[in-house]
Motif scaffolding. Structure first.
Motif, PDB file in Angstrom:
ATOM      1  N   UNK A   1      -4.748  -1.690 -11.370  1.00 39.14           N
ATOM      2  CA  UNK A   1      -3.792  -0.601 -11.630  1.00 39.14           C
ATOM      3  C   UNK A   1      -3.375   0.124 -10.349  1.00 39.14           C
ATOM      4  N   UNK A   2      -4.201   0.070  -9.301  1.00 39.68           N
ATOM      5  CA  UNK A   2      -3.907   0.760  -8.043  1.00 39.68           C
ATOM      6  C   UNK A   2      -3.014  -0.051  -7.107  1.00 39.68           C
ATOM      7  N   UNK A   3      -2.848  -1.329  -7.367  1.00 40.67           N
ATOM      8  CA  UNK A   3      -2.123  -2.206  -6.453  1.00 40.67           C
ATOM      9  C   UNK A   3      -0.685  -1.738  -6.249  1.00 40.67           C
ATOM     10  N   UNK A   4       0.001  -1.381  -7.318  1.00 41.33           N
ATOM     11  CA  UNK A   4       1.388  -0.926  -7.200  1.00 41.33           C
ATOM     12  C   UNK A   4       1.532   0.274  -6.295  1.00 41.33           C
ATOM     13  N   UNK A   5       0.650   1.248  -6.479  1.00 38.81           N
ATOM     14  CA  UNK A   5       0.700   2.449  -5.642  1.00 38.81           C
ATOM     15  C   UNK A   5       0.387   2.114  -4.186  1.00 38.81           C
ATOM     16  N   UNK A   6      -0.573   1.251  -3.964  1.00 39.44           N
ATOM     17  CA  UNK A   6      -0.930   0.867  -2.590  1.00 39.44           C
ATOM     18  C   UNK A   6       0.240   0.158  -1.902  1.00 39.44           C
ATOM     19  N   UNK A   7       0.915  -0.712  -2.620  1.00 39.88           N
ATOM     20  CA  UNK A   7       2.085  -1.396  -2.042  1.00 39.88           C
ATOM     21  C   UNK A   7       3.182  -0.381  -1.743  1.00 39.88           C
ATOM     22  N   UNK A   8       3.409   0.554  -2.657  1.00 39.46           N
ATOM     23  CA  UNK A   8       4.391   1.607  -2.413  1.00 39.46           C
ATOM     24  C   UNK A   8       4.039   2.409  -1.164  1.00 39.46           C
ATOM     25  N   UNK A   9       2.756   2.712  -0.986  1.00 43.54           N
ATOM     26  CA  UNK A   9       2.325   3.455   0.201  1.00 43.54           C
ATOM     27  C   UNK A   9       2.580   2.658   1.478  1.00 43.54           C
ATOM     28  N   UNK A  10       2.311   1.368   1.448  1.00 40.67           N
ATOM     29  CA  UNK A  10       2.532   0.511   2.622  1.00 40.67           C
ATOM     30  C   UNK A  10       4.023   0.472   2.964  1.00 40.67           C
ATOM     31  N   UNK A  11       4.866   0.269   1.968  1.00 41.16           N
ATOM     32  CA  UNK A  11       6.312   0.215   2.193  1.00 41.16           C
ATOM     33  C   UNK A  11       6.812   1.565   2.696  1.00 41.16           C
TER      34      UNK A  11
ATOM     35  N   UNK B   1       5.935   1.927   6.329  1.00 40.38           N
ATOM     36  CA  UNK B   1       6.806   1.081   7.137  1.00 40.38           C
ATOM     37  C   UNK B   1       8.184   1.725   7.307  1.00 40.38           C
ATOM     38  N   UNK B   2       8.762   2.210   6.213  1.00 40.47           N
ATOM     39  CA  UNK B   2      10.085   2.831   6.290  1.00 40.47           C
ATOM     40  C   UNK B   2      10.062   4.073   7.167  1.00 40.47           C
ATOM     41  N   UNK B   3       8.997   4.848   7.084  1.00 42.80           N
ATOM     42  CA  UNK B   3       8.878   6.045   7.913  1.00 42.80           C
ATOM     43  C   UNK B   3       8.811   5.669   9.393  1.00 42.80           C
ATOM     44  N   UNK B   4       7.987   4.692   9.735  1.00 45.49           N
ATOM     45  CA  UNK B   4       7.879   4.240  11.121  1.00 45.49           C
ATOM     46  C   UNK B   4       9.210   3.666  11.591  1.00 45.49           C
ATOM     47  N   UNK B   5       9.854   2.892  10.751  1.00 49.26           N
ATOM     48  CA  UNK B   5      11.141   2.299  11.088  1.00 49.26           C
ATOM     49  C   UNK B   5      12.184   3.387  11.317  1.00 49.26           C
TER      50      UNK B   5
END
Length: 123
Positions: A9-19, A22-26
């Motif tokens: 159940x946490x995978x979706x949130x973790x992927x959202x956090x990673x993306x 990335x967008x913030x750094x970009x």
């Protein structure tokens, strides 16, 4: 790399956090690259500016107010008979007795502007 345990159940949130990370750094890198390009243009237009206009050449500024857009503008204004605070850059670039230099400076520096942006993005 730090691993942490999570449920399916946490995978979706973790992927959202990673993306999101990335967008913030970009985003920050893009802003830095645009400022680098604007700096090259600012220097080019300062060099091309007419020298007999007081502090006009030193009045160019980089405006960073908007996301993913950077503007190089000139703050020098003049007063005429019926109008006040007319941008001197407009009169020089487009006026009857003007001395166009802004577009010419951009055209001459276009490759260097592009190179500054790419070089910053590659860092």
């Amino acid at each position: 790399m730090i691993y942490k345990s999570m449920t399916l159940n946490d995978v979706g949130k973790e992927i959202d956090d990673i993306v999101s990370d990335f967008l913030h750094q970009s985003f920050e890198k893009r802003q830095e690259a645009l400022v680098a390009g604007a700096t090259v243009f600012k220097e080019a237009v300062e060099q091309a500016a007419p020298k007999n206009q007081g502090n006009y050449a030193q009045s160019f500024e980089i405006k960073t107010k908007y996301k993913d857009k950077k503007y190089v503008g000139n703050t020098k204004t003049v007063n005429m008979k019926s109008k006040k605070d007319i941008p001197l850059s407009n009169l020089l670039e487009y006026g009857e007795k003007g001395k166009p230099h802004i577009r010419e400076a951009y055209d001459a520096a276009e490759n260097q502007i592009y190179e500054a942006i790419v070089k910053t993005l590659e860092k």
